[in-house]
Design an enzyme around this catalytic site. Structure first.
Site, PDB file in Angstrom:
ATOM      1  N   GLU A  24       0.821  -1.203   0.000  1.00  0.00           N
ATOM      2  CA  GLU A  24       0.000   0.000   0.000  1.00  0.00           C
ATOM      3  C   GLU A  24       0.859   1.259   0.000  1.00  0.00           C
ATOM      4  O   GLU A  24       0.526   2.250  -0.653  1.00  0.00           O
ATOM      5  CB  GLU A  24      -0.940  -0.004   1.206  1.00  0.00           C
ATOM      6  N   CYS A  31     -13.446   1.613 -14.540  1.00  0.00           N
ATOM      7  CA  CYS A  31     -13.952   2.976 -14.323  1.00  0.00           C
ATOM      8  C   CYS A  31     -12.774   3.945 -14.283  1.00  0.00           C
ATOM      9  O   CYS A  31     -12.517   4.624 -13.288  1.00  0.00           O
ATOM     10  CB  CYS A  31     -14.753   3.025 -13.021  1.00  0.00           C
ATOM     11  N   CYS A  79     -17.675   1.260 -19.662  1.00  0.00           N
ATOM     12  CA  CYS A  79     -18.954   1.111 -18.964  1.00  0.00           C
ATOM     13  C   CYS A  79     -19.647  -0.205 -19.301  1.00  0.00           C
ATOM     14  O   CYS A  79     -20.328  -0.786 -18.448  1.00  0.00           O
ATOM     15  CB  CYS A  79     -19.863   2.289 -19.294  1.00  0.00           C
ATOM     16  N   CYS A 135     -18.701  -2.878 -16.894  1.00  0.00           N
ATOM     17  CA  CYS A 135     -18.806  -2.553 -15.474  1.00  0.00           C
ATOM     18  C   CYS A 135     -19.864  -3.420 -14.802  1.00  0.00           C
ATOM     19  O   CYS A 135     -21.016  -3.465 -15.264  1.00  0.00           O
ATOM     20  CB  CYS A 135     -19.154  -1.074 -15.298  1.00  0.00           C
ATOM     21  N   CYS A 169     -25.450   2.700 -11.562  1.00  0.00           N
ATOM     22  CA  CYS A 169     -24.625   3.895 -11.728  1.00  0.00           C
ATOM     23  C   CYS A 169     -25.465   5.086 -12.171  1.00  0.00           C
ATOM     24  O   CYS A 169     -26.019   5.098 -13.273  1.00  0.00           O
ATOM     25  CB  CYS A 169     -23.524   3.620 -12.749  1.00  0.00           C
TER      26      CYS A 169
END
EC number: 3.2.2.31
Length: 546
Positions: free
Chosen positions: A131, A287, A294, A297, A303
């Site tokens: 991270e 995205c 899209c 997705c 959405c």
């Protein structure tokens, strides 16, 4: 009526139904960061609420999910249009996203470690390293650095016993060098003060470990320890903004708090780590900031940004009359603070990329410097002089060629640079100092132009001793030393001007032409690693992303 028009007409009818009024109660903002930290400490043992982080007055939170007061209460109201309407919608979002992730997730080394490692402290450490490295850095670049790091320091104890010089050396080229230093500081604290055991919750991780903020703490706690806590990075923020049609600047306090609330509401309590990684994966691969996919997705049907696009298409075709209901998402409270700002209305050409609209970034300040590659013959080949930067500030503790700030004239510049060289290496022939070109390197907040000089000591007695903070290295040693990417660019310019190498004239931005014939290592890794995956745009932090 075509199926598309029929579908969108039904959608239009649903979205025009009256929505619940929104309360507008106000509370005072926390006075300082210290006050917020004290609040977090007092509530660190509290069970996370499904709506943690959301404005308490908002009546649109799903029924049956508890509300929790804000750490920073904002003087604004939020329309239910920007929330999830009920538990069923939240459950559908979780299920669709996790099913997609199970099928499409990338095989990344830190994910394999998190899945295979049984020791909780080692698992948390592996997640922590990944991270930190992924902050403001692309995945393809991190892969090799992460693999090398974990091979060299597989445990907290190994990292704690390393020297800062070793850490800087391995981190060289990854950028944002304070990250590596803070990571080692944290490892030492865990080993020396916490008995070698990582804190087990997001709250205690953030409180006890240097350099660990809200996002990193949440990622470690959810992935390594299974704590049901949401996270928001650049990718997640973009996904949430589009799913709930939030057009305001995500970096603003109001929007940031709303996004954290949504993330906490959505995180799957049974698979919090997978859910958070799935949300980040969706933002990184589908995205994306530009040209989102899209049609691929998994949450397209939920959405609101996509719904807005379909509405606008119907209006443009004349299939619907009237005006979109989006701008009136909070008709009883005035201008919505989460919608697209009035100064930047809907742009038909952008589609879902309308969300979110980011504030324009302040350009980095411009600075100039003169730096010199000083070379002398050595027993093992040519040697170059490096000096160490201060232990604080930009590029703290890294090694660089002797440098001075830029002077207004060439004569003054040469004089200042020669004095700096002589401070480290003793008397030098001024007539041998040559100007070779320039390198422009942009840091996060500084655009620094290096005027590159070279000075080769030939036919002179080699300098064998130097003051503390300086050292002579061979070219091979230079490439593995703790030097910044900017210094590597400078050295390539120097090499391009030497006999027997790829010659070049004065240049800026990049180094010698021969260095451009091969793709960068990070690009090679990206091409090979994701050849079977869909291609995406590079992901941006805070972005960014990564």
């Amino acid at each position: 009526m075509t199926p598309l028009v029929s579908r969108l007409s039904r959608l239009w009818a649903i979205m025009r139904k009256p929505r619940a009024a929104v309360g507008s109660g106000h509370r005072k903002q926390a006075a300082s960061q210290e006050g917020r930290q004290k609040h977090a400490k007092n509530n660190s043992q509290a069970k996370p609420s499904a709506c943690d982080g959301m404005i308490a007055e908002c009546p649109g939170a799903p029924a049956g999910l508890a509300r929790q007061p804000e750490e920073v209460v904002l003087q604004a109201s939020v329309s239910s249009y920007h929330l999830f309407r009920d538990v069923a919608e939240v459950t559908a979002f979780r299920g669709s996203l996790l099913s997609w992730y199970d099928q499409e997730k990338r095989d990344l080394p830190w994910r394999r470690r998190a899945e295979d490692e049984m020791d909780l402290d080692r698992r948390a450490y592996a997640v922590w390293v990944s991270e930190v490295m992924l902050q403001q850095t692309q995945v393809a670049t991190v892969i090799n650095y992460y693999t090398g790091w974990m091979q060299k320091w597989p445990t907290l104890q190994d990292l704690a016993s390393a020297s800062l010089e070793e850490v800087n050396q391995l981190w060289a080229g990854l950028g944002y060098y304070s990250r590596g230093r803070r990571l080692q500081e944290g490892a030492r604290k865990v080993v020396e003060e916490l008995g070698g055991h990582m804190p087990r919750t997001a709250e205690t991780l953030q409180q006890l470990l240097p350099g660990v903020g809200r996002y990193t703490a949440g990622a470690i706690a959810s992935i390594a320890f299974g704590q049901a806590t949401g996270v928001v990075d650049g990718n997640v923020a973009r996904v949430l903004c589009r799913v709930r049609a939030i057009g305001a600047d995500p970096s603003s306090t109001l929007v940031s708090q709303q996004l954290w609330g949504l993330a906490q509401q959505l995180v799957d309590p049974a698979r919090p780590g997978d859910f958070n990684q799935a949300a980040m994966e969706l933002g990184a691969t589908v995205c994306t900031p530009q040209r989102p996919l899209c049609s691929q997705c998994p949450v397209e049907s939920l959405c609101r940004a996509r719904q807005r696009v379909e509405q606008e298409q119907l209006l443009a075709s004349g299939s619907l009359s009237g005006s979109p209901d989006v701008e009136e998402c909070a008709p009883n409270t005035g201008q919505c603070h989460l919608c697209l700002p009035p100064s930047e209305p809907w742009d038909q050409t952008l589609g879902v990329v309308n969300f979110p609209r980011k504030a324009s970034r302040k350009p980095p300040r411009e600075e100039s410097s003169a730096t010199c590659v000083l070379e002398q013959p050595g027993a093992l080949g040519a040697q170059i002089l490096l000096v160490q930067r201060p232990n604080s500030g930009l590029l703290a503790g890294l090694w660089e060629f002797p440098s001075v700030t830029w002077e207004p004239s060439e004569q003054l510049q040469r004089k200042a640079l020669l004095q700096e060289l002589q401070r480290w290496a003793g008397p030098l022939p001024a007539t041998h100092l040559r100007h070779l070109g320039e390198v422009v390197h942009t840091f996060s907040h500084i655009k620094l132009t290096y005027q590159v000089y070279g000075l080769a000591l030939e036919g002179q007695t080699p300098v064998t001793t130097v003051p503390p903070g300086a050292r002579w290295l061979t070219q091979e040693e230079f490439h593995t030393a703790a030097v910044s990417t900017a210094m590597k660019k400078v050295f390539r310019v120097y090499q391009g001007q030497q006999p027997g190498t790829c010659m070049g004239s004065k240049r800026s931005q990049v180094s010698s032409p021969c260095s451009r014939k091969k793709p960068r290592m990070g690009q090679q890794v990206l091409d090979n690693f994701f050849r079977s995956h869909i291609s995406t745009d590079a992901h941006s932090l805070n972005s960014a992303a990564q």
